[in-house]
Write an enzyme that holds these catalytic residues in place. Structure first.
Site, PDB file in Angstrom:
ATOM      1  N   CYS A  57       0.844  -1.206   0.000  1.00 10.92           N
ATOM      2  CA  CYS A  57       0.000   0.000   0.000  1.00 10.92           C
ATOM      3  C   CYS A  57       0.879   1.256   0.000  1.00 10.92           C
ATOM      4  CB  CYS A  57      -0.962  -0.054   1.181  1.00 10.92           C
ATOM      5  SG  CYS A  57      -2.316   1.115   1.078  1.00 10.92           S
ATOM      6  N   HIS A 165      -3.593  -5.685   0.752  1.00 10.57           N
ATOM      7  CA  HIS A 165      -2.951  -5.953   2.037  1.00 10.57           C
ATOM      8  C   HIS A 165      -2.915  -7.445   2.366  1.00 10.57           C
ATOM      9  CE1 HIS A 165      -2.512  -1.839   3.665  1.00 10.57           C
ATOM     10  NE2 HIS A 165      -3.567  -1.556   2.924  1.00 10.57           N
ATOM     11  N   GLU A 167      -1.066  -8.799   4.533  1.00  5.74           N
ATOM     12  CA  GLU A 167      -0.865  -8.953   5.989  1.00  5.74           C
ATOM     13  C   GLU A 167      -2.172  -8.829   6.767  1.00  5.74           C
ATOM     14  OE1 GLU A 167      -0.678  -6.230   4.409  1.00  5.74           O
ATOM     15  OE2 GLU A 167      -1.052  -4.498   5.720  1.00  5.74           O
TER      16      GLU A 167
END
Lengths: 191, 80
Positions: A57, A165, A167
């Site tokens: 990001c 994302h 994660e």
């Protein structure tokens, strides 16, 4: 291990991760000020020596501003912040970041960004395609990104940036475990 | 010595904010407005005496930070 932006050296690490987070308020351009933070000179040296760098990001935007990845990220085509789950396709040859994933695999991941519209000149886009350096593509483009690009890798194959994302998708309790496969691939590549 | 650095997106790069402002002008009745470009301008006060030195500094600042050559162009003007 967290590293302060004012540091001039990195500790001994296998991987540098540049997370999301609107560093410096994205003043001037997204990622522009963070890309000039003192520690980034050390990150550039780390990458030049073959160290793996993952930018997610805002981290992707910082990598573009630093020049470690080509192109730039502009405001979403619709002019709005996009925060939702979507599907990205893993494309191109295997990388250290996606080695455990088959070509064409679909990952269910969240995005949350205002500037995810990847732009580069046609020559650069053609080169990225020809060299198999587009690693993630949106199945349905949320932001106007050129050629549905969600993530790209550098020519050495050790620096990857993506807008979604992974994660935030590392377990079913979060909505998806697909992102974990990126980190599993990395752990395998790093031995 | 003050230098004005004006930065704008390269032609062909979509600016959603400018497109929205243009639509709003049309809604206000400014039908003759054909296009609108949003620019970002900086006035940099530089401790240099000669204009060419101040401009050279400003150019270096634009190249290194104020503009991104991938998506933007810039122009420099002396303010005083």
């Amino acid at each position: 291990m967290r590293v302060w932006h004012g540091e001039s050296e990195l500790p001994e690490v296998d991987l540098v991760g540049l997370p999301g987070g609107f560093a410096y308020g994205d003043y001037l351009r997204c990622g522009a000020i963070a890309a000039r933070a003192p520690v980034m000179a050390a990150v550039v040296r780390f990458a030049a020596a073959g160290g793996r760098v993952l930018g997610i990001c805002n981290g992707f935007q910082v990598l573009c501003e630093t020049g470690l990845l080509p192109g730039a990220l502009l405001a979403n085509e619709g002019g709005r912040f996009v925060s939702r789950w979507l599907d990205v396709e893993v494309v191109g040859p295997p990388t250290d970041f996606t080695g455990g994933l088959p070509h064409g695999a679909s990952l269910h991941l969240p995005v949350a960004h205002h500037d995810g519209n990847y732009v580069a000149d046609d020559e650069t886009l053609d080169r990225l395609e020809a060299e198999g350096r587009i690693v993630f593509r949106y199945r349905r483009n949320p932001n106007g990104s050129a050629r549905d690009i969600a993530g790209i890798i550098n020519d050495q194959g050790n620096v990857l940036g993506l807008m979604p994302h992974p994660e935030r998708a590392v377990g079913m309790e979060l909505g998806s475990a697909d992102g974990a496969q990126v980190f599993r691939s990395l752990m395998e590549a790093l031995g | 010595m003050k230098v004005r650095v004006e930065v704008r997106l390269k032609p062909g790069v979509l600016d959603p904010a400018a497109a929205t402002i243009l639509r709003s002008l049309h809604r206000l009745g400014f039908d003759d407005v054909q296009d609108l470009v949003q620019v970002r301008a900086f006035e940099v006060d530089i401790a240099k005496v000669r204009p060419e030195d101040a401009l050279a500094d400003a150019r270096a600042m634009a190249d290194q930070l104020l503009a991104n050559p991938v998506i933007e162009t810039y122009r420099l003007d002396l303010v005083e």
